[in-house]
Design an enzyme around this catalytic site. Sequence first.
Site, short mmCIF file in Angstrom:
data_model
loop_
_atom_site.label_atom_id
_atom_site.label_comp_id
_atom_site.label_asym_id
_atom_site.label_seq_id
_atom_site.Cartn_x
_atom_site.Cartn_y
_atom_site.Cartn_z
N SER A 186 21.46 34.49 -60.01
CA SER A 186 20.95 34.07 -58.71
C SER A 186 19.52 34.59 -58.56
CB SER A 186 21.83 34.63 -57.59
OG SER A 186 21.57 36.02 -57.46
N LYS A 187 18.93 34.27 -57.42
CA LYS A 187 17.54 34.66 -57.16
C LYS A 187 17.33 36.17 -57.31
CE LYS A 187 15.42 30.85 -55.05
NZ LYS A 187 16.47 29.97 -54.50
N ARG A 188 18.38 36.93 -57.05
CA ARG A 188 18.26 38.39 -57.18
C ARG A 188 17.82 38.78 -58.59
NH1 ARG A 188 22.65 40.95 -57.62
NH2 ARG A 188 23.96 39.11 -57.74
N HIS A 189 18.14 37.94 -59.57
CA HIS A 189 17.81 38.27 -60.96
C HIS A 189 16.41 37.83 -61.36
CE1 HIS A 189 22.32 38.07 -60.98
NE2 HIS A 189 22.14 39.20 -61.63
N GLY A 190 15.65 37.27 -60.42
CA GLY A 190 14.31 36.78 -60.77
C GLY A 190 14.29 35.26 -60.66
#
Length: 460
Positions: free
Chosen positions: A245-249
């Site tokens: 997800s966006k949390r991972h970049g």
Amino acid sequence: MSVRVRFAPSPTGHLHVGGARTAIFNWLFAKHHGGTFLIRVEDTDQARSTRESEAMVLDDLRWLGLDWDEGPDAGGPHAPYRQSERVEHYGAVARELMERGIAYRCYCTEEELEAKRKLAEAEGRPPHYDLTCWRNQRVEDKPFAVRFHVPDDGDVTIDDRIRGEVTWRKESLGDFILVRSDGLPTYNFSVVVDDHEMEITHVIRAEEHLTNTHRQVLIYRAMNWDVPEFAHVSLILGQDRTKLSKRHGATSVSAYADEGYLAEAMVNYLTLLGWSSPDGLEVFGREYAVKHFSLDRVNPAPAVFDPQKLEWVNAQFIHAMSAAELAPLVRRFFDVPWLEEGIDVVKTSVHRLTQFESALKFVTEYATPDVDRAFAEKIGDELRAHGTPDSADAYQAMVERLKASTGAKGKALFMPLRLALTGLDHGPELVRSIPLLRRASEVDPSVLSPLARVERILAR
Ligand code: GLU
């Protein structure tokens, strides 16, 4: 029977890496079998789908080089199929299923259904539709949904090409909706009508749709249609093994394009998320992947997205490409008249196209460095007498003369020479940087020539 596959994006944002991987697998599978790859935009969710998003997704697919072979004739050769333009097809099949007593009108309102679900939950029953409208079938002048009746007998089994046999008990399903009261089909219904009418032979899609497949199989069976082969591709996880997800970049393909990744490297790396080549090769072009791709080598276990590995693959492509091939791609990020030559000098130190600009700062910028004045004078004399070297031979001759005139050698010679001419204490080999500085300054008035640089030191 020739292979026909489709990628079916929902146009609700950019193409993300998971969708791109699904599209790539479909494309490779089609090309490997000499089959047909098509795009079907699943845009019946009117609240979330937009034409802007569709355009972005199609741009991203084109950027990746995933050309599609077919679309509705009306929209021209480049238009994809769109579910929003096929609503009458779903209506026709829904009517047939109703006439045959397999589907029925359901007049229950959203509020009634919600209350029934709550009641079922409170009584510890599965949240299935309570069959009110199945039991008292009637025709009323009210909006209705079309519901599919799931007979209460036996199992549904598929032989998934990636996950093997998967079986569901029918009784666990509950009657489900085919067409909503606004006349638009549900995903499970439109996907079956389309896959049938588009003669799709292999449904290659994300694992999250495995839980929809039994409902879809029941519709195929009710219509006496051939069931396609299914291949559910595993999830992509981040490094912490949670769903990417966006949390991972960055997760959208266009963000990677903006960060200087090559389409070829993206296709290569995303192909490796789940597939492995028979001979263990990790860096390959798409011709190789087309030649060797098979669903048998797709791993059912989740794949972990490793940004460093992607960057490494990207660097391998950059290093293997010629400066002439790279220049048109780099120009989007950095454009100078001497670009090709500059790329050639620094490309082995660059991992992403965006890094050429900083790798070439020693040409575009010059902060007067702290170099011994006597030494700078010797370099100035050398450049005035013999000119700046424009070849490796001329550079070697300059080095020999500087050794003689300064009495320095090794690091004591090369470090001040590098500092004086590039302004930096690190960078590509001088034998290549110095001729580059000369030619760049000849074609680009904003680049300070080597002699002008030395004169700056002397003018201090
Ligand atoms: N529109 C679905 C999605 O974006 C595709 C489902 C399918 O391929 O059947 O996930």
